[in-house]
Design a protein around this motif. Structure first.
Motif, PDB file in Angstrom:
ATOM      1  N   GLY A   1       0.915  -1.108  -0.139  1.00  0.00           N
ATOM      2  CA  GLY A   1       0.161  -0.396  -0.001  1.00  0.00           C
ATOM      3  C   GLY A   1       0.722   1.326   0.249  1.00  0.00           C
ATOM      4  N   GLN A   2       2.368   1.397   0.357  1.00  0.00           N
ATOM      5  CA  GLN A   2       2.858   2.171  -0.259  1.00  0.00           C
ATOM      6  C   GLN A   2       4.124   2.190  -1.217  1.00  0.00           C
ATOM      7  OE1 GLN A   2       4.032   2.177   3.933  1.00  0.00           O
ATOM      8  NE2 GLN A   2       2.856   3.586   4.744  1.00  0.00           N
ATOM      9  N   ASP A   3       5.228   3.194  -1.532  1.00  0.00           N
ATOM     10  CA  ASP A   3       5.920   3.162  -2.188  1.00  0.00           C
ATOM     11  C   ASP A   3       7.205   2.455  -1.766  1.00  0.00           C
ATOM     12  OD1 ASP A   3       4.389   4.437  -4.613  1.00  0.00           O
ATOM     13  OD2 ASP A   3       4.574   6.026  -3.945  1.00  0.00           O
ATOM     14  N   ASP A   4       8.077   2.303  -2.131  1.00  0.00           N
ATOM     15  CA  ASP A   4       9.425   1.967  -1.301  1.00  0.00           C
ATOM     16  C   ASP A   4       9.203   0.654  -0.619  1.00  0.00           C
ATOM     17  OD1 ASP A   4      10.097   3.767  -3.448  1.00  0.00           O
ATOM     18  OD2 ASP A   4       9.915   5.664  -2.519  1.00  0.00           O
ATOM     19  N   LYS A   5       8.535  -0.013  -0.210  1.00  0.00           N
ATOM     20  CA  LYS A   5       8.822  -0.968   0.524  1.00  0.00           C
ATOM     21  C   LYS A   5       9.091  -2.202  -0.182  1.00  0.00           C
ATOM     22  CE  LYS A   5       5.999  -1.290   4.047  1.00  0.00           C
ATOM     23  NZ  LYS A   5       4.975  -0.675   4.673  1.00  0.00           N
ATOM     24  N   ARG A   6       9.523  -2.920   0.688  1.00  0.00           N
ATOM     25  CA  ARG A   6      10.335  -4.231   0.710  1.00  0.00           C
ATOM     26  C   ARG A   6      10.712  -5.458   1.742  1.00  0.00           C
ATOM     27  NH1 ARG A   6      17.163  -2.975  -1.026  1.00  0.00           N
ATOM     28  NH2 ARG A   6      17.304  -3.866   1.264  1.00  0.00           N
ATOM     29  N   ILE A   7      10.291  -6.768   0.895  1.00  0.00           N
ATOM     30  CA  ILE A   7      11.117  -7.811   2.433  1.00  0.00           C
ATOM     31  C   ILE A   7      12.147  -8.758   1.641  1.00  0.00           C
ATOM     32  CG2 ILE A   7       9.404  -9.006   1.217  1.00  0.00           C
ATOM     33  CD1 ILE A   7       8.190 -11.302   3.350  1.00  0.00           C
ATOM     34  N   ARG A   8      13.097  -9.152   2.459  1.00  0.00           N
ATOM     35  CA  ARG A   8      14.036  -9.209   2.417  1.00  0.00           C
ATOM     36  C   ARG A   8      14.688  -8.443   0.945  1.00  0.00           C
ATOM     37  NH1 ARG A   8      11.011 -13.884   3.405  1.00  0.00           N
ATOM     38  NH2 ARG A   8      10.658 -13.870   1.151  1.00  0.00           N
ATOM     39  N   LEU A   9      14.989  -9.173  -0.325  1.00  0.00           N
ATOM     40  CA  LEU A   9      15.401  -8.194  -0.511  1.00  0.00           C
ATOM     41  C   LEU A   9      14.734  -7.706  -2.122  1.00  0.00           C
ATOM     42  CD1 LEU A   9      18.747  -9.700  -1.506  1.00  0.00           C
ATOM     43  CD2 LEU A   9      18.742  -8.297  -0.406  1.00  0.00           C
ATOM     44  N   GLN A  10      13.988  -8.598  -1.649  1.00  0.00           N
ATOM     45  CA  GLN A  10      12.115  -7.727  -2.590  1.00  0.00           C
ATOM     46  C   GLN A  10      11.754  -6.981  -2.891  1.00  0.00           C
ATOM     47  OE1 GLN A  10      11.795 -10.435  -4.943  1.00  0.00           O
ATOM     48  NE2 GLN A  10       9.835  -9.659  -5.542  1.00  0.00           N
ATOM     49  N   ASP A  11      11.885  -5.566  -4.044  1.00  0.00           N
ATOM     50  CA  ASP A  11      10.674  -4.509  -4.022  1.00  0.00           C
ATOM     51  C   ASP A  11       9.241  -4.669  -4.257  1.00  0.00           C
ATOM     52  OD1 ASP A  11      12.895  -2.700  -3.898  1.00  0.00           O
ATOM     53  OD2 ASP A  11      13.160  -3.041  -6.219  1.00  0.00           O
ATOM     54  N   LEU A  12       8.845  -4.111  -3.412  1.00  0.00           N
ATOM     55  CA  LEU A  12       7.641  -4.732  -3.109  1.00  0.00           C
ATOM     56  C   LEU A  12       6.263  -3.674  -4.332  1.00  0.00           C
ATOM     57  CD1 LEU A  12       6.620  -5.604   0.381  1.00  0.00           C
ATOM     58  CD2 LEU A  12       7.021  -7.234  -1.657  1.00  0.00           C
ATOM     59  N   PRO A  13       5.683  -3.937  -4.975  1.00  0.00           N
ATOM     60  CA  PRO A  13       5.027  -2.728  -5.707  1.00  0.00           C
ATOM     61  C   PRO A  13       3.491  -2.197  -5.201  1.00  0.00           C
ATOM     62  CG  PRO A  13       3.986  -5.167  -6.662  1.00  0.00           C
ATOM     63  CD  PRO A  13       5.441  -5.451  -5.376  1.00  0.00           C
ATOM     64  N   ASN A  14       3.872  -0.698  -5.018  1.00  0.00           N
ATOM     65  CA  ASN A  14       2.469  -0.576  -4.870  1.00  0.00           C
ATOM     66  C   ASN A  14       0.908  -0.674  -5.860  1.00  0.00           C
ATOM     67  OD1 ASN A  14       0.724   1.167  -3.435  1.00  0.00           O
ATOM     68  ND2 ASN A  14       1.754   2.730  -3.587  1.00  0.00           N
ATOM     69  N   LEU A  15       0.542  -1.392  -4.983  1.00  0.00           N
ATOM     70  CA  LEU A  15      -1.099  -2.424  -5.574  1.00  0.00           C
ATOM     71  C   LEU A  15      -2.048  -1.169  -5.849  1.00  0.00           C
ATOM     72  CD1 LEU A  15      -0.499  -6.257  -5.006  1.00  0.00           C
ATOM     73  CD2 LEU A  15      -0.298  -4.703  -6.655  1.00  0.00           C
ATOM     74  N   THR A  16      -1.727   0.134  -5.123  1.00  0.00           N
ATOM     75  CA  THR A  16      -2.866   1.275  -5.148  1.00  0.00           C
ATOM     76  C   THR A  16      -2.651   2.628  -5.919  1.00  0.00           C
ATOM     77  OG1 THR A  16      -2.202   3.122  -3.631  1.00  0.00           O
ATOM     78  CG2 THR A  16      -3.344   0.839  -2.140  1.00  0.00           C
ATOM     79  N   LYS A  17      -1.449   2.038  -6.806  1.00  0.00           N
ATOM     80  CA  LYS A  17      -1.375   2.982  -7.514  1.00  0.00           C
ATOM     81  C   LYS A  17      -1.062   2.043  -8.732  1.00  0.00           C
ATOM     82  CE  LYS A  17       1.126   6.751  -5.212  1.00  0.00           C
ATOM     83  NZ  LYS A  17       2.956   7.200  -5.393  1.00  0.00           N
ATOM     84  N   HIS A  18      -1.572   3.431 -10.225  1.00  0.00           N
ATOM     85  CA  HIS A  18      -0.975   2.159 -11.539  1.00  0.00           C
ATOM     86  C   HIS A  18      -0.040   1.332 -11.707  1.00  0.00           C
ATOM     87  CE1 HIS A  18      -1.942   1.026 -15.879  1.00  0.00           C
ATOM     88  NE2 HIS A  18      -0.222   1.900 -16.544  1.00  0.00           N
ATOM     89  N   GLU A  19       0.581   1.950 -11.561  1.00  0.00           N
ATOM     90  CA  GLU A  19       2.508   1.262 -12.163  1.00  0.00           C
ATOM     91  C   GLU A  19       2.892   0.303 -11.143  1.00  0.00           C
ATOM     92  OE1 GLU A  19       7.314   3.367 -12.391  1.00  0.00           O
ATOM     93  OE2 GLU A  19       5.468   4.245 -11.584  1.00  0.00           O
ATOM     94  N   GLY A  20       2.185   0.490 -10.266  1.00  0.00           N
ATOM     95  CA  GLY A  20       2.689  -0.663  -9.103  1.00  0.00           C
ATOM     96  C   GLY A  20       2.164  -2.170  -9.490  1.00  0.00           C
ATOM     97  N   ALA A  21       0.375  -1.490  -9.476  1.00  0.00           N
ATOM     98  CA  ALA A  21      -0.719  -2.721  -9.649  1.00  0.00           C
ATOM     99  C   ALA A  21      -0.402  -3.262 -11.343  1.00  0.00           C
ATOM    100  CB  ALA A  21      -2.201  -2.138  -9.711  1.00  0.00           C
TER     101      ALA A  21
END
Length: 268
Positions: free
Chosen positions: A182-202
């Motif tokens: 739900g936010q930009d620039d989040k990560r788990i381990r080495l994996q970037d997590l897409p912000n699915l609330t925004k078009h680019e991430g979704a």
């Protein structure tokens, strides 16, 4: 067999060279290079090939193929079908994603009961065949644009339900889908997590699943991926084909509209 060995060799090479790539750049860059090295020999191709055969095979109590299955583009049309799913189907009176629609087709055309999937196990029996068919169908929309029609009132209701489910916090860890996505620039381990609330991430998230997971050598459908998200949140996993997974798919697909379909993808 030769192709299978070639793909396996590519996976091994990439697994050993990825750490070196990471050392030369950021972790995200390293993972991107790792995926790029595997992309041309994506093992999902094996699932696609098997899925095409199963699509055309006469199976089930009715000894029929899926070649008359209507995925929204007309009976038997798979080209571009998954790019426009989920959608509302008048014949079932439901909003359906690819997997629930295939379940309906299998029951109606072939006599294969939904219980085979609801009570099935990932990668086993009829569920394995479902995964292979999914790989085949989504491959027929590769490089197309996500184009989900939201005009039906039923789609709007499912979008609202999906959005509510996405932000719903509960369970022993008080997590929601939005906790990780739900936010930009989040990560788990080495994996970037897409912000699915925004078009680019979704577009990046929805557009690259279903996918082959290198870490466990399995092909995961979108419903499998969503179930695993619930598992990681310590929630009970949804029943296969349930409205909550379809609603979440509508929420992501609508947000991703206009993005490029990159399925079947490849993940760590």
């Amino acid at each position: 067999m030769k192709k299978r060995l070639t793909l396996a060799a590519l996976a091994i090479v990439a697994a050993f060279t990825a750490p070196a790539a990471m050392a030369e750049g950021s972790a995200a860059d390293g993972i991107a290079q790792y995926r790029a090295m595997l992309a041309e020999g994506n093992p999902s191709e094996l699932w696609e090939l098997a899925g095409e055969d199963i699509w055309k095979e006469k199976r089930g109590p009715k000894q029929a193929s899926l070649e008359q299955c209507d995925l929204g583009k007309g009976p038997g049309v798979v080209k571009g079908a998954s790019a426009a799913l989920p959608r509302y189907f008048k014949d079932t009176g439901r909003v359906q994603d690819l997997e629930s629609r295939l379940m309906s087709c299998m029951e109606t055309l072939q006599g294969i009961a939904p219980e085979n999937f609801v009570k099935g196990k990932w990668g086993k029996g009829e569920m394995e065949k479902m995964e292979q068919i999914v790989a085949y169908v989504v491959g027929q929309s590769r490089d197309m644009k996500v184009n989900v029609d939201m005009s039906a009132p039923q789609m709007k209701k499912m979008y609202a339900l999906g959005k509510e489910a996405f932000f719903y916090r509960a369970g022993p860890m008080d997590f929601a889908c939005a906790t990780c996505h739900g936010q930009d620039d989040k990560r788990i381990r080495l994996q970037d997590l897409p912000n699915l609330t925004k078009h680019e991430g979704a577009a990046a998230g929805w557009g690259s699943w279903p996918a082959y997971r290198v870490s466990n050598g399995q092909f995961w459908t979108m419903q499998h991926r969503l179930n695993d998200c619930y598992r990681q949140q310590r929630f009970p996993e949804p029943i296969y084909g349930s409205d909550v997974t379809i609603a979440l798919s509508v929420y992501m697909a609508k947000t991703a509209n206009g993005g490029t379909v990159m399925t079947p993808g490849i993940k760590r």
